[in-house]
Design an enzyme around this catalytic site. Structure first.
Site, mmCIF file in Angstrom:
data_model
loop_
_atom_site.group_PDB
_atom_site.id
_atom_site.type_symbol
_atom_site.label_atom_id
_atom_site.label_comp_id
_atom_site.label_asym_id
_atom_site.label_seq_id
_atom_site.Cartn_x
_atom_site.Cartn_y
_atom_site.Cartn_z
ATOM 1 N N GLY A 190 -2.346 29.236 34.728
ATOM 2 C CA GLY A 190 -3.376 28.766 33.814
ATOM 3 C C GLY A 190 -3.066 29.317 32.438
ATOM 4 O O GLY A 190 -1.909 29.558 32.111
ATOM 5 N N GLU A 191 -4.061 29.584 31.654
ATOM 6 C CA GLU A 191 -3.862 30.133 30.316
ATOM 7 C C GLU A 191 -4.316 31.584 30.345
ATOM 8 O O GLU A 191 -5.487 31.872 30.567
ATOM 9 C CB GLU A 191 -4.656 29.308 29.298
ATOM 10 C CG GLU A 191 -4.086 29.349 27.892
ATOM 11 C CD GLU A 191 -4.256 30.699 27.226
ATOM 12 O OE1 GLU A 191 -3.245 31.272 26.777
ATOM 13 O OE2 GLU A 191 -5.390 31.190 27.167
ATOM 14 N N CYS A 218 2.705 32.691 37.503
ATOM 15 C CA CYS A 218 2.702 32.328 36.091
ATOM 16 C C CYS A 218 1.676 33.174 35.314
ATOM 17 O O CYS A 218 1.883 34.363 35.137
ATOM 18 C CB CYS A 218 2.490 30.827 35.930
ATOM 19 S SG CYS A 218 3.003 30.180 34.326
ATOM 20 N N ARG A 258 5.299 36.258 27.337
ATOM 21 C CA ARG A 258 4.552 35.020 27.576
ATOM 22 C C ARG A 258 5.319 33.793 27.100
ATOM 23 O O ARG A 258 5.993 33.834 26.076
ATOM 24 C CB ARG A 258 3.206 35.075 26.849
ATOM 25 C CG ARG A 258 2.253 36.064 27.464
ATOM 26 C CD ARG A 258 1.006 36.246 26.649
ATOM 27 N NE ARG A 258 0.350 34.966 26.390
ATOM 28 C CZ ARG A 258 -0.715 34.840 25.621
ATOM 29 N NH1 ARG A 258 -1.243 35.886 25.032
ATOM 30 N NH2 ARG A 258 -1.258 33.662 25.434
ATOM 31 N N HIS A 318 5.717 28.282 39.907
ATOM 32 C CA HIS A 318 4.545 27.730 40.593
ATOM 33 C C HIS A 318 4.887 27.253 42.008
ATOM 34 O O HIS A 318 5.194 26.068 42.199
ATOM 35 C CB HIS A 318 3.990 26.544 39.795
ATOM 36 C CG HIS A 318 3.325 26.924 38.525
ATOM 37 N ND1 HIS A 318 1.990 27.241 38.452
ATOM 38 C CD2 HIS A 318 3.818 27.058 37.270
ATOM 39 C CE1 HIS A 318 1.679 27.536 37.201
ATOM 40 N NE2 HIS A 318 2.772 27.440 36.467
ATOM 41 N N GLU A 375 2.872 26.625 44.373
ATOM 42 C CA GLU A 375 1.818 25.716 44.837
ATOM 43 C C GLU A 375 2.084 24.266 44.439
ATOM 44 O O GLU A 375 1.433 23.357 44.948
ATOM 45 C CB GLU A 375 0.454 26.181 44.300
ATOM 46 C CG GLU A 375 0.193 25.911 42.839
ATOM 47 C CD GLU A 375 0.848 26.877 41.855
ATOM 48 O OE1 GLU A 375 0.543 26.767 40.650
ATOM 49 O OE2 GLU A 375 1.660 27.737 42.265
#
Length: 190
Positions: free
Chosen positions: A46-47, A78, A106, A171, A173
């Site tokens: 996400g962020e 992430c 990041r 990721h 997922e």
């Protein structure tokens, strides 16, 4: 076994679907009391800045950190990896959970349009290569001496483990391959 998914933002549904495919009950963690009924937790992508703000607003930050320090298994992907890390390069004042002795940079693999996937050998999950999907991914630039590196890409760690914590820059997922989640579930069952 019940696995929590930090349900603030990001790829919550994708992790939930993968776990349910593996026959695991999930709990969407939105409040500190949800931490009391789980055997492990996934911190999805996400962020990362949004994660910190919402965690603190919901009084989850300190409760989650305490659980992790006391051994609750966790897997961060992430932005979840950034949240677990001890240090963020070029952002020394940004608050993190400080439970994984790594320094991250990041968005080091580029912007959204520069996202990519590649196949990597990850011996702890088997001989077959694993598809790693990188979306505005962080890069692990430094690891502590007790951090195990399970996989690298371009000579940089992309999958690490320290005690009860797994951290991935990619990721899992977003693939159909359950092996990373299965590896995490083994950590949750002792």
């Amino acid at each position: 076994m019940k696995i929590g998914i930090l349900a603030i933002q990001g790829s919550i549904v994708e992790h939930k679907n993968m776990l349910e495919r593996l026959g695991v009950e999930t709990v969407l963690v939105k409040k500190p009391e949800h931490l009391e009924i789980i055997d492990g937790i996934i911190l999805p992508g996400g962020e990362s800045t949004t994660f910190f703000t919402i965690l603190e607003n919901r009084l989850l930050f300190d409760a989650l950190r305490e659980k992790l320090v006391n051994g609750l298994p966790a897997m961060g992907t992430c932005a979840g990896l950034i949240l677990l890390s001890s240090r963020i390069e070029n952002h020394p004042d940004q608050k993190t959970l400080k439970v994984l002795d790594i320094t991250v940079s990041r968005n080091a693999y580029g912007r959204q349009r520069e996202s990519f996937s590649t196949y990597v050998k990850i011996p702890v999950i088997g001989d077959r290569e694993y598809e790693c999907i990188f979306i505005r991914a962080p890069q692990i630039v430094e690891i502590g001496r007790n951090v195990k590196v399970h996989a690298t890409f371009n000579d940089r760690p992309i999958f690490v483990e320290e005690n009860n914590i797994l951290g991935l820059t990619f990721h899992p997922e977003l693939t159909d391959d359950p092996r990373i989640h299965e590896y995490f579930l083994k950590r949750c069952s002792g």
